[in-house]
Design a protein around this motif. Structure first.
Motif, mmCIF file in Angstrom:
data_model
loop_
_atom_site.group_PDB
_atom_site.id
_atom_site.type_symbol
_atom_site.label_atom_id
_atom_site.label_comp_id
_atom_site.label_asym_id
_atom_site.label_seq_id
_atom_site.Cartn_x
_atom_site.Cartn_y
_atom_site.Cartn_z
ATOM 1 N N ASP A 4 -1.676 -3.584 9.842
ATOM 2 C CA ASP A 4 -2.316 -4.799 10.349
ATOM 3 C C ASP A 4 -2.603 -5.807 9.243
ATOM 4 O OD1 ASP A 4 -2.275 -3.775 12.860
ATOM 5 O OD2 ASP A 4 -4.422 -3.315 12.966
ATOM 6 N N GLY A 5 -2.750 -5.320 7.991
ATOM 7 C CA GLY A 5 -3.246 -6.229 6.973
ATOM 8 C C GLY A 5 -2.487 -6.287 5.677
ATOM 9 N N VAL A 6 -1.397 -5.508 5.532
ATOM 10 C CA VAL A 6 -0.672 -5.435 4.271
ATOM 11 C C VAL A 6 0.812 -5.704 4.545
ATOM 12 C CG1 VAL A 6 -0.129 -3.985 2.269
ATOM 13 C CG2 VAL A 6 -2.345 -3.769 3.381
ATOM 14 N N ASP A 7 1.471 -6.385 3.619
ATOM 15 C CA ASP A 7 2.864 -6.775 3.825
ATOM 16 C C ASP A 7 3.821 -5.588 3.834
ATOM 17 O OD1 ASP A 7 2.527 -9.745 3.732
ATOM 18 O OD2 ASP A 7 1.750 -9.273 1.749
ATOM 19 N N LEU A 8 3.641 -4.632 2.890
ATOM 20 C CA LEU A 8 4.519 -3.470 2.795
ATOM 21 C C LEU A 8 3.673 -2.206 2.742
ATOM 22 C CD1 LEU A 8 5.563 -5.659 0.239
ATOM 23 C CD2 LEU A 8 7.641 -4.423 0.851
ATOM 24 N N VAL A 9 4.030 -1.215 3.551
ATOM 25 C CA VAL A 9 3.281 0.040 3.577
ATOM 26 C C VAL A 9 4.262 1.190 3.366
ATOM 27 C CG1 VAL A 9 1.772 1.568 4.895
ATOM 28 C CG2 VAL A 9 1.573 -0.920 5.151
ATOM 29 N N ALA A 10 4.118 1.892 2.227
ATOM 30 C CA ALA A 10 4.935 3.071 1.927
ATOM 31 C C ALA A 10 4.154 4.314 2.350
ATOM 32 C CB ALA A 10 5.265 3.130 0.444
ATOM 33 N N VAL A 11 4.847 5.264 2.964
ATOM 34 C CA VAL A 11 4.183 6.417 3.568
ATOM 35 C C VAL A 11 4.820 7.710 3.075
ATOM 36 C CG1 VAL A 11 3.630 7.591 5.733
ATOM 37 C CG2 VAL A 11 3.621 5.086 5.637
ATOM 38 N N GLY A 12 4.009 8.592 2.498
ATOM 39 C CA GLY A 12 4.458 9.919 2.134
ATOM 40 C C GLY A 12 4.063 10.928 3.191
ATOM 41 N N GLY A 13 4.472 12.198 3.010
ATOM 42 C CA GLY A 13 4.138 13.236 3.979
ATOM 43 C C GLY A 13 4.705 12.961 5.356
ATOM 44 N N THR A 14 5.913 12.429 5.404
ATOM 45 C CA THR A 14 6.470 11.994 6.688
ATOM 46 C C THR A 14 6.727 13.147 7.645
ATOM 47 O OG1 THR A 14 8.709 12.057 5.773
ATOM 48 C CG2 THR A 14 7.541 9.974 5.640
ATOM 49 N N ARG A 15 6.974 14.341 7.115
ATOM 50 C CA ARG A 15 7.239 15.476 7.999
ATOM 51 C C ARG A 15 5.998 15.881 8.784
ATOM 52 N NH1 ARG A 15 12.237 17.449 7.004
ATOM 53 N NH2 ARG A 15 13.192 16.972 4.983
ATOM 54 N N ASP B 263 -6.990 11.511 9.676
ATOM 55 C CA ASP B 263 -6.299 10.619 10.607
ATOM 56 C C ASP B 263 -5.323 9.721 9.847
ATOM 57 O OD1 ASP B 263 -5.527 9.197 12.850
ATOM 58 O OD2 ASP B 263 -7.296 7.888 12.834
ATOM 59 N N PRO B 264 -4.276 10.302 9.259
ATOM 60 C CA PRO B 264 -3.340 9.485 8.487
ATOM 61 C C PRO B 264 -2.649 8.421 9.327
ATOM 62 C CG PRO B 264 -2.453 11.690 8.845
ATOM 63 C CD PRO B 264 -3.876 11.727 9.285
ATOM 64 N N VAL B 265 -2.364 8.733 10.592
ATOM 65 C CA VAL B 265 -1.698 7.751 11.453
ATOM 66 C C VAL B 265 -2.593 6.536 11.660
ATOM 67 C CG1 VAL B 265 -0.793 7.328 13.774
ATOM 68 C CG2 VAL B 265 -0.254 9.462 12.590
ATOM 69 N N GLY B 266 -3.886 6.764 11.826
ATOM 70 C CA GLY B 266 -4.826 5.657 11.984
ATOM 71 C C GLY B 266 -4.922 4.799 10.738
ATOM 72 N N VAL B 267 -4.905 5.447 9.555
ATOM 73 C CA VAL B 267 -4.957 4.703 8.297
ATOM 74 C C VAL B 267 -3.695 3.858 8.130
ATOM 75 C CG1 VAL B 267 -4.992 4.919 5.779
ATOM 76 C CG2 VAL B 267 -6.488 6.361 7.178
ATOM 77 N N ILE B 268 -2.528 4.457 8.426
ATOM 78 C CA ILE B 268 -1.267 3.706 8.306
ATOM 79 C C ILE B 268 -1.274 2.524 9.260
ATOM 80 C CG2 ILE B 268 1.234 3.840 8.615
ATOM 81 C CD1 ILE B 268 0.922 6.896 7.946
ATOM 82 N N ALA B 269 -1.727 2.737 10.494
ATOM 83 C CA ALA B 269 -1.771 1.658 11.483
ATOM 84 C C ALA B 269 -2.664 0.519 11.021
ATOM 85 C CB ALA B 269 -2.245 2.206 12.824
ATOM 86 N N ALA B 270 -3.828 0.857 10.447
ATOM 87 C CA ALA B 270 -4.735 -0.177 9.961
ATOM 88 C C ALA B 270 -4.111 -0.967 8.818
ATOM 89 C CB ALA B 270 -6.053 0.459 9.505
ATOM 90 N N LEU B 271 -3.419 -0.284 7.923
ATOM 91 C CA LEU B 271 -2.766 -0.969 6.813
ATOM 92 C C LEU B 271 -1.649 -1.889 7.301
ATOM 93 C CD1 LEU B 271 -2.703 1.961 4.264
ATOM 94 C CD2 LEU B 271 -3.806 -0.250 3.899
ATOM 95 N N ALA C 219 0.848 -1.187 0.000
ATOM 96 C CA ALA C 219 0.000 0.000 0.000
ATOM 97 C C ALA C 219 0.883 1.237 0.000
ATOM 98 C CB ALA C 219 -0.920 0.008 1.218
ATOM 99 N N VAL C 220 0.413 2.278 -0.669
ATOM 100 C CA VAL C 220 1.103 3.567 -0.702
ATOM 101 C C VAL C 220 0.133 4.600 -0.151
ATOM 102 C CG1 VAL C 220 2.201 5.310 -2.137
ATOM 103 C CG2 VAL C 220 2.512 2.893 -2.678
#
Length: 237
Positions: free
Chosen positions: A123-134, A113-121, A82-83
């Protein structure tokens, strides 16, 4: 449609609204502990593991092509990715780089709630790429890395990330294709430099084409795929 609703399309849903893409937790253990997801041979050579270790956080700096290179082998071999928060990425470029789009979920705008979306992913996806890290607080970044460790997923922040085990950067870029005032940019050779902490503290590097002329990922023609050790031969003394 909300970000969480769109994630439900991944398959069998959990309570968080995403499918179970990582292995189930064994009694008292961490899912996928000690296992790695496959990646290109050249990239595996600069990582402290022979691939992308489940539970790790690998920060990618400055090159979406490098991010695609990390996702390509794993998705081609059946892993889900997921990206999140990278609204400007090109799916055409991702496909050319070898990413299996049928196993890629894209959440360009994760909402309030980007942190909540990332946390949920995670839980269920092998690789999670995250933009907007700042925009992610250091405390949240550390919690998300801890969640990746507990769930056995791989977190790939695109930019600075507190607590990342490995940092990957591109340097010494050179483009090919332009002649004397004519032509088109065809391919870009870069040096991928890796550093970090723990097992990744020893600096390593490799040369890659990101992208090659056909949009894929390759090795510069004047640099062999494998390092050939020189043969010793007797000389007159």
């Amino acid at each position: 449609m909300s970000a969480m609703a769109s994630l439900a399309a991944l398959g069998t849903s959990t309570a968080d609204g995403v499918s179970v893409g990582v292995p189930a937790v064994e009694a008292g253990g961490v899912p996928g502990a000690g296992r790695v997801l496959p990646t290109r041979t050249e990239l595996a050579a600069v990582l402290p593991w022979p691939g992308l270790r489940r539970g790790s956080t690998v920060a990618v700096h400055g090159s979406v092509s490098l991010l695609f290179a990390l996702l390509s082998k794993a998705t081609a071999n059946g892993s889900w990715a997921a990206v999140v928060g990278l609204s400007g990425i090109s799916l055409v470029a991702a496909a050319e780089a070898g990413v299996e789009l049928a196993r890629l979920a894209v959440v360009p705008r994760p909402g309030g709630d980007p942190v909540g979306v990332i946390a949920a992913l995670l839980d269920g996806v092998d690789l999670v790429a995250v933009g907007g890290t700042r925009q992610v607080a250091d405390s949240d970044a550390r919690r998300l890395s801890a969640r990746a460790r507990n769930r056995g997923s791989v977190l790939l922040p695109f930019g600075p990330w507190s607590g990342a085990e490995v940092q990957l950067r591109c340097a010494d870029a050179s483009w090919q294709g332009l002649g004397q005032g004519h032509g088109y940019l065809r391919e870009r050779a870069v040096t991928v430099r890796a550093g970090g902490r723990g097992a990744a503290s020893r600096p390593r590097s490799c040369r890659l084409l990101l992208p090659a002329r056909d949009g894929t990922i390759g090795v510069p023609a004047d640099e062999p795929d494998e390092v050939v050790r020189p043969q010793l031969r007797p000389v007159a003394g």
